[in-house]
Design a protein around this motif. Structure first.
Motif: not given
Length: 226
Positions: A78-93
């Motif tokens: 789950a921690d890895r999923t949250f980190n990936e989510l944060k990365t994906t969000q910022r990269n998308a922006i």
């Protein structure tokens, strides 16, 4: 009571009326990007807090002999999923930002083709440089007034290209220019703080403001020339 003051010299009255509306449209877009950043970051924080609270609630109920295994298989994933989510969000922006400014610059150039009576031809270089070349070299718009902001944005094109085409990995690390909120780990670009995204928007807002004024002044100069 504080005294409100303003400088009339800071207000530019456009001779080319369409630029006023276009400037307004561009500013709305940057405001929307800023709001999207804030909303995504806030949603991420809320979801992470909910997860941590749930973890702290559930973990003590797991038998001690299974706790390490349970925590590793469930919570670490789950921690890895949250980190990936944060990365994906910022990269998308970040990609959305470059898509937005490139698109708006292209619209401006299409408008200028009619007013300046000069056809834009894509130069053999990156799109930002090609558009700037048309504006400054072909239309003779004063590029010195927005040189700093354009340079700040253009230096980050390597980030845009790495995110879009190489899954955040940079081919030539010598081209990477580190600024607040972004770093290079081995050959991977990481946006570790939204200050990076906010700075991109701030640079672009000032860039477009100076650009629109410079374009208007140049067009006025052409039309009033004897």
């Amino acid at each position: 009571m504080s005294k409100f003051t303003f400088n009339l010299n800071d207000i530019h009255h456009y001779e080319w009326g369409n630029l006023w509306w276009f400037e307004y449209e561009v500013s709305i877009g940057f405001s929307a990007l800023s709001n999207l950043i804030n909303n995504q970051e806030e949603t991420f924080r809320v979801k992470l807090d909910e997860f941590i609270s749930k973890r702290n609630e559930v973990l003590p109920t797991v038998p001690l002999e299974y706790r390490d295994s349970y925590e590793q298989h469930f919570f670490e994933d789950a921690d890895r999923t949250f980190n990936e989510l944060k990365t994906t969000q910022r990269n998308a922006i970040c990609l959305s930002f470059f898509s937005y400014i490139e698109g708006k610059l292209m619209i401006l150039v299409k408008m200028m083709e009619t007013e300046f009576k000069l056809k834009y031809k894509r130069a053999k270089m990156d799109i930002l440089s090609s558009l700037k070349r048309y504006i400054v070299d072909s239309c003779k718009v004063d590029g010195k007034v927005f040189k700093k902001e354009f340079r700040n944005i253009h230096k980050q094109s390597i980030v845009r290209n790495s995110l879009a085409h190489n899954h955040s990995h940079i081919i030539d690390s010598r081209k990477f220019t580190g600024v607040d909120g972004i770093k290079l780990k081995n050959d991977e670009i990481i946006i570790y703080d939204v200050i990076y995204l906010n700075n991109l928007i701030s640079w672009a807002e000032l860039f477009f403001k100076e650009l629109f004024i410079a374009v208007d002044k140049r067009l006025t100069q052409i039309k009033t020339k004897p």
